[in-house]
Every structure is written in structure tokens, then in C-alpha cells.
Design a protein around this motif. Structure first.
Motif, PDB file in Angstrom:
ATOM      1  N   GLY A 192      -9.089 -37.610 -42.616  1.00 43.89           N
ATOM      2  CA  GLY A 192      -9.886 -38.661 -41.660  1.00 43.89           C
ATOM      3  C   GLY A 192     -11.245 -38.616 -42.641  1.00 43.89           C
ATOM      4  N   ASP A 193     -11.994 -39.550 -42.118  1.00 44.72           N
ATOM      5  CA  ASP A 193     -13.522 -39.923 -42.376  1.00 44.72           C
ATOM      6  C   ASP A 193     -14.270 -39.955 -41.246  1.00 44.72           C
ATOM      7  N   ALA A 194     -15.286 -39.154 -41.295  1.00 42.12           N
ATOM      8  CA  ALA A 194     -16.301 -39.299 -39.990  1.00 42.12           C
ATOM      9  C   ALA A 194     -17.438 -39.715 -40.321  1.00 42.12           C
ATOM     10  N   ALA A 195     -18.334 -40.421 -39.386  1.00 46.45           N
ATOM     11  CA  ALA A 195     -19.418 -40.984 -39.400  1.00 46.45           C
ATOM     12  C   ALA A 195     -20.478 -40.052 -38.829  1.00 46.45           C
ATOM     13  N   VAL A 196     -21.695 -39.569 -39.736  1.00 43.96           N
ATOM     14  CA  VAL A 196     -22.626 -38.931 -39.134  1.00 43.96           C
ATOM     15  C   VAL A 196     -24.200 -39.566 -39.061  1.00 43.96           C
ATOM     16  N   ALA A 197     -25.134 -39.309 -38.554  1.00 41.26           N
ATOM     17  CA  ALA A 197     -26.498 -39.848 -38.469  1.00 41.26           C
ATOM     18  C   ALA A 197     -27.371 -38.799 -39.001  1.00 41.26           C
ATOM     19  N   PHE A 198     -28.252 -39.302 -39.971  1.00 42.73           N
ATOM     20  CA  PHE A 198     -29.160 -38.200 -40.652  1.00 42.73           C
ATOM     21  C   PHE A 198     -30.330 -38.244 -39.756  1.00 42.73           C
ATOM     22  N   ALA A 199     -30.752 -36.972 -39.656  1.00 48.35           N
ATOM     23  CA  ALA A 199     -32.043 -36.564 -38.745  1.00 48.35           C
ATOM     24  C   ALA A 199     -33.335 -37.771 -38.985  1.00 48.35           C
ATOM     25  N   ASP A 200     -33.830 -37.959 -37.975  1.00 47.19           N
ATOM     26  CA  ASP A 200     -35.022 -39.076 -37.963  1.00 47.19           C
ATOM     27  C   ASP A 200     -34.767 -40.366 -38.581  1.00 47.19           C
ATOM     28  N   ALA A 201     -33.467 -40.761 -38.831  1.00 47.71           N
ATOM     29  CA  ALA A 201     -32.940 -42.102 -39.089  1.00 47.71           C
ATOM     30  C   ALA A 201     -33.251 -42.970 -38.184  1.00 47.71           C
ATOM     31  N   ARG A 202     -34.080 -44.079 -38.406  1.00 51.39           N
ATOM     32  CA  ARG A 202     -33.823 -45.115 -37.221  1.00 51.39           C
ATOM     33  C   ARG A 202     -32.776 -45.968 -37.484  1.00 51.39           C
ATOM     34  N   GLY A 203     -32.145 -45.858 -36.086  1.00 46.69           N
ATOM     35  CA  GLY A 203     -31.041 -46.902 -36.033  1.00 46.69           C
ATOM     36  C   GLY A 203     -29.498 -46.303 -36.400  1.00 46.69           C
ATOM     37  N   GLY A 204     -29.597 -45.046 -37.025  1.00 47.99           N
ATOM     38  CA  GLY A 204     -28.439 -44.228 -37.286  1.00 47.99           C
ATOM     39  C   GLY A 204     -27.441 -43.943 -36.340  1.00 47.99           C
ATOM     40  N   VAL A 205     -27.967 -43.354 -35.331  1.00 47.11           N
ATOM     41  CA  VAL A 205     -27.486 -43.067 -34.004  1.00 47.11           C
ATOM     42  C   VAL A 205     -26.735 -43.999 -33.330  1.00 47.11           C
ATOM     43  N   GLU A 206     -27.367 -45.370 -33.398  1.00 47.52           N
ATOM     44  CA  GLU A 206     -27.052 -46.462 -32.625  1.00 47.52           C
ATOM     45  C   GLU A 206     -25.833 -47.066 -33.311  1.00 47.52           C
ATOM     46  N   LEU A 207     -25.809 -46.948 -34.756  1.00 49.60           N
ATOM     47  CA  LEU A 207     -24.712 -47.692 -35.677  1.00 49.60           C
ATOM     48  C   LEU A 207     -23.257 -46.687 -35.428  1.00 49.60           C
ATOM     49  N   VAL A 208     -23.534 -45.442 -35.370  1.00 48.38           N
ATOM     50  CA  VAL A 208     -22.562 -44.615 -35.208  1.00 48.38           C
ATOM     51  C   VAL A 208     -22.114 -44.681 -33.852  1.00 48.38           C
ATOM     52  N   GLU A 209     -22.528 -44.971 -32.802  1.00 47.78           N
ATOM     53  CA  GLU A 209     -21.975 -45.104 -31.614  1.00 47.78           C
ATOM     54  C   GLU A 209     -21.192 -46.547 -31.448  1.00 47.78           C
ATOM     55  N   TRP A 210     -21.742 -47.727 -31.991  1.00 51.12           N
ATOM     56  CA  TRP A 210     -21.083 -48.783 -32.246  1.00 51.12           C
ATOM     57  C   TRP A 210     -19.795 -48.620 -32.810  1.00 51.12           C
ATOM     58  N   LEU A 211     -19.664 -47.637 -33.934  1.00 57.73           N
ATOM     59  CA  LEU A 211     -18.468 -47.495 -34.585  1.00 57.73           C
ATOM     60  C   LEU A 211     -17.377 -47.219 -34.037  1.00 57.73           C
ATOM     61  N   THR A 212     -17.616 -46.472 -33.057  1.00 57.02           N
ATOM     62  CA  THR A 212     -16.709 -45.815 -32.038  1.00 57.02           C
ATOM     63  C   THR A 212     -16.108 -46.579 -31.055  1.00 57.02           C
ATOM     64  N   LYS A 213     -16.648 -48.072 -30.961  1.00 54.57           N
ATOM     65  CA  LYS A 213     -16.003 -48.959 -30.023  1.00 54.57           C
ATOM     66  C   LYS A 213     -14.701 -49.322 -30.421  1.00 54.57           C
ATOM     67  N   ALA A 214     -13.783 -49.696 -29.425  1.00 53.28           N
ATOM     68  CA  ALA A 214     -12.387 -49.965 -29.772  1.00 53.28           C
ATOM     69  C   ALA A 214     -12.061 -51.279 -30.520  1.00 53.28           C
ATOM     70  N   ASP A 215     -13.063 -52.204 -30.591  1.00 52.80           N
ATOM     71  CA  ASP A 215     -12.751 -53.461 -31.405  1.00 52.80           C
ATOM     72  C   ASP A 215     -13.603 -53.502 -32.521  1.00 52.80           C
ATOM     73  N   SER A 216     -14.381 -52.409 -32.841  1.00 56.96           N
ATOM     74  CA  SER A 216     -15.369 -52.561 -34.021  1.00 56.96           C
ATOM     75  C   SER A 216     -14.698 -52.718 -35.398  1.00 56.96           C
ATOM     76  N   PHE A 217     -13.446 -51.908 -35.441  1.00 56.11           N
ATOM     77  CA  PHE A 217     -12.887 -52.031 -36.691  1.00 56.11           C
ATOM     78  C   PHE A 217     -11.685 -53.209 -36.554  1.00 56.11           C
ATOM     79  N   ARG A 218     -11.863 -54.051 -35.750  1.00 59.99           N
ATOM     80  CA  ARG A 218     -10.961 -55.136 -35.661  1.00 59.99           C
ATOM     81  C   ARG A 218     -10.615 -55.930 -36.993  1.00 59.99           C
ATOM     82  N   PRO A 219     -11.492 -56.321 -37.825  1.00 60.00           N
ATOM     83  CA  PRO A 219     -11.471 -56.901 -39.113  1.00 60.00           C
ATOM     84  C   PRO A 219     -10.781 -56.340 -40.009  1.00 60.00           C
ATOM     85  N   TRP A 220     -10.651 -54.742 -40.015  1.00 60.39           N
ATOM     86  CA  TRP A 220      -9.793 -53.881 -40.764  1.00 60.39           C
ATOM     87  C   TRP A 220      -8.661 -53.921 -40.408  1.00 60.39           C
ATOM     88  N   LEU A 221      -8.366 -53.724 -38.930  1.00 58.24           N
ATOM     89  CA  LEU A 221      -6.969 -53.897 -38.356  1.00 58.24           C
ATOM     90  C   LEU A 221      -6.247 -54.871 -38.776  1.00 58.24           C
TER      91      LEU A 221
END
Length: 425
Positions: A302-331
């Protein structure tokens, strides 16, 4: 303490260029883009860019290729770490978290993965990564017309290999197996599937720092592999030719040239099959055979997403990637297996994807790719670590070295590599 890899000059230059691009994007005015560094390339990279096109802020995707660890170390030294990275090994998540490079992340309420996966991304009670893509690594590919009755157990696989090998030696048919042994991870996938079947508990303990790489579980797994790999005529062109064969070429040998009958390969083999399939017949898959009919344990990567320290917007993007519909285009496009069990089985557009997703959710059989859990250089890459050791073992057993001697040599090398990666303990 793990062994670090010193970035090459080429990696430093690539990382510096990517860092300059990131700074330019951040200073160009308007909404600041979020930068993601990924391991993917070609079609996988294109698919991921389609995924993040649905994110509400601009996302810049940079491919670091297979040397992502060295790439990210160089970016850290330059002070230009990205906001987010997609890492191919849980060991990197743990190491980066311990170094203080990462921010804790929180998945969305729509995110659920098997416990065997979730705990690999947790350090000292904090979650530092989320799984965004899975790989089913317990598949054998074949053309139904060439193998109408696939083997259902290990003994049947060995017997079928002997039968087909005898025919191939008389030029009466294709070789039983194609193998891209030039890529060491192909051999570790074989080893992990066998090990998880012969010694399930031993498989789990080998990821620990004090693992016994000369113990019975490893010896039994290597002995089983030696019994098959040493079959005369098992591999197209023989063992030495297999060691020069890249993974993609081995796929072509089955689905296009039809010079081999079977190929052990993960679900992402489909990305190679597509451009090279000859005629209307599509390849089929069956589970990697175990001692008992029906297949052994399921090995996943598997491949895992991480957010780097003090990165603005990183944590929010990681959270968005875990939504059930986020990867629908790839599915929809295919070639994607979600680790998120809240993603509907019906989201997969083909029956193979649906079957693999269901197998991922079967309780009690899942084991995570062992080599991806190992520390430092032991985890393997071209010419080093467990990849190189398994290539040496394969060369021995296909070149006539007695199984006992080949196993003694390989387990000694594995034990030495494990000690080195753990700081000599």
C-alpha cells in the motif's frame, strides 16, 4: 536506529528544482497550492492528478519515482519539504515521525481500513499516515486458453510446473512461468506469500527488530521455494535469463508473446497488460496457491499519505484523501484498489476489481508486505537488502546449488542484513 540512504547528486538536483518550483507556486499570488510528492509515474501519476483535480484548492503533484526517500531527505536538507507525500512503505512513515518531520493526521469519518493496516501508521499513540491505495499481491496471472484448469494448491502448482517444464524442454509448449527477477521485489513477493502460508506467526515476528532470520519459518519458506524454482524448465530461458528480465517484460511474455503460461503479479499488473494484450482474450487470475486448496493468506502492499510538519494545507488534503468518494475518478478508470472498506464494492467498474476488494475485507487472512516493513536498507532496493539476497538465492537454486547450502547461505545473509539495519544489535 535505521540506516539512512545518502541522496545522490542527481537526487539533490531534482529535489532542489522541485523545491524552487514549490516556492514559485507559493509566491505567485492567489490561492496557495498544496504540493504532493508521490512515488507514481505514467498512468498512475495521471490518475492521481485526476483525483486531486477535485480538491477545492490547487494541488501540484511531483513524481519522485522509486527513490522517494532520498528525494525527500534532500528536500528536507534544503528546507523545502513538500506539504504532503505518498510513501510506499510504512517504515518510512514511522522513521519520519520519529525524526519530527511529520504532523499527526486525522482521517475523515468515512475512512475505515483493516486493523492489520491501521496500526502500521501509528507511532506512540499518534496517527501519522493514512492509506490511500492498496495492492493485492497474491495473484497468479494466466490466459485461460493456455491454463484452463489452474492449480488450487502448492503441490498442484509444483506438479503442473513439472509437466509444463518437461513439454517446454522438448519444444512442445511454452514455459510454465515468466519471472521478472531483475526486479528484486518480484522475488520477495513470492517469498512473502509462501512464508505467510507455512508460518503465519513467524511472518508477523520477522518485522520486529529482534527477528530470527535463521529460524525455522524462514528455512521452511525457502525450502518450499527451492523445490519449485529448481524444477528443470520452470522459467522461460532459465534462471539466468529470468535474473535479467524486468517485471514488465515478464508480463509481455505471458499476455503478448505467449511464451510462458503463468506469472505471479499484483493487481497493478493490469496496467501493463492493457497496452500489450494480443487479441480479444483477456488474462485471468487465481489466488497464489497455499498448502490447502483455495489459496493461502492474502499479502497486500500500500501507499500512505503523510503531512509534513508546519505544512499549510497538508493535513487538510490528507483528510480529504480519506473520503470515500475522493478516488472515484481512479476507481472509474480502473487499476485502483482502495484500502478503505467504506468504499462500496459497486464503485468498482469491473468484476475483477470487485472480487479483489471483497478479498481485502475477508477477516483473518491479510498480511502486509513484509519487505516494506523492514528497517533501513534491509527493506530492499536495486542491488541491496532483501531484494539482492533473494536474487542470490534464486540464482543458487536455479543454477544447481543444493537447497540446503543455498538456504544456509541466504539465511546467513538475511541475519547479517537485519543486524546491520538495526544498528548492529
Amino acid at each position: 536506529m535505521t540506516t539512512s540512504v545518502r541522496p545522490s547528486r542527481r537526487t539533490l538536483l531534482r529535489a532542489a528544482a522541485a523545491g524552487v518550483t514549490a516556492l514559485a507556486a507559493g509566491c505567485s499570488g492567489g490561492t496557495r497550492s498544496v504540493q504532493v510528492v508521490v512515488v507514481w509515474s505514467t498512468s498512475e501519476l495521471d490518475r492521481f492528478r485526476q483525483v486531486v483535480a477535485g480538491y477545492p484548492a490547487p494541488v501540484q503533484v511531483v513524481s519522485a519515482g522509486n527513490d522517494i526517500d532520498a528525494f525527500l531527505r534532500a528536500r528536507h536538507l534544503a528546507g523545502t519539504s513538500p506539504d504532503v507525500a505518498i510513501l510506499p512503505r510504512p517504515g518510512l512513515v514511522t522513521e519520519y515521525a520519529q525524526r519530527g518531520w511529520l504532523s499527526p493526521v486525522r482521517p475523515s469519518a468515512e475512512y475505515a481500513v483493516p486493523d492489520e493496516l491501521s496500526k502500521l501508521l501509528t507511532t506512540e499513540g499518534q496517527r501519522y499516515g493514512v492509506w490511500v491505495k492498496a495492492a493485492h499481491k497474491s495473484l497468479v496471472w494466466h490466459l485461460p486458453s493456455m491454463l484452463p484448469n489452474p492449480p488450487t494448491s502448492w503441490d498442484e502448482l509444483v506438479e503442473r510446473t513439472r509437466e509444463l517444464g518437461a513439454l517446454a524442454r522438448r519444444n512442445d509448449g511454452p514455459a510454465p512461468l515468466a519471472l521478472g527477477a531483475a526486479d528484486g521485489w518480484v522475488l520477495t513477493d513470492w517469498f512473502e506469500n509462501v512464508l505467510a502460508d507455512v508460518a503465519p506467526e513467524g511472518y508477523t515476528t520477522l518485522a520486529r527488530p529482534d527477528a530470527d532470520w535463521q529460524g525455522k519459518p524462514v528455512r521452511d519458506a525457502l525450502d518450499r521455494l527451492a523445490g519449485l524454482w529448481s524444477v528443470d524448465g520452470a522459467f522461460l530461458g532459465g534462471g539466468r535469463r529470468a535474473l535479467l528480465t524486468q517485471y514488465e517484460e515478464s508480463v509481455i511474455q505471458v499476455v503478448h508473446a505467449r511464451r510462458a503460461v503463468m506469472l505471479v503479479g499484483a493487481d497493478f499488473t493490469a496496467d501493463v497488460v492493457g497496452p500489450f494484450q494480443r487479441g480479444p482474450e483477456a488474462p485471468a487470475t487465481f489466488r497464489f496457491p497455499g498448502a490447502q486448496p483455495g489459496g493461502g493468506p492474502l499479502i497486500v502492499g500500500g501507499d500512505a499519505a503523510v503531512a509534513f510538519a508546519d505544512a499549510r494545507g497538508g493535513v487538510e488534503l490528507v483528510e480529504w484523501l480519506t473520503k470515500a468518494d475522493s478516488f472515484r475518478p481512479w476507481l472509474r478508470a480502473g487499476g485502483y484498489l482502495s484500502p478503505n472498506t467504506n468504499v462500496s464494492i459497486n464503485s468498482y467498474t469491473d468484476s475483477v476489481g470487485q472480487r479483489l476488494a471483497e478479498e481485502m475485507r475477508a477477516p483473518g487472512t491479510l498480511r502486509f508486505d513484509l519487505s516494506d516493513q523492514l528497517p533501513g536498507a534491509f527493506t530492499g532496493s536495486d542491488g541491496v537488502g532483501i531484494w539482492r539476497i533473494m536474487q542470490g538465492f534464486f540464482a543458487d537454486v536455479t543454477d544447481g546449488v543444493r537447497a540446503g547450502e543455498a538456504i544456509r547461505r541466504a539465511t546467513g545473509q538475511l541475519a547479517a542484513a537485519a543486524r546491520s539495519a538495526s544498528g548492529g544489535r
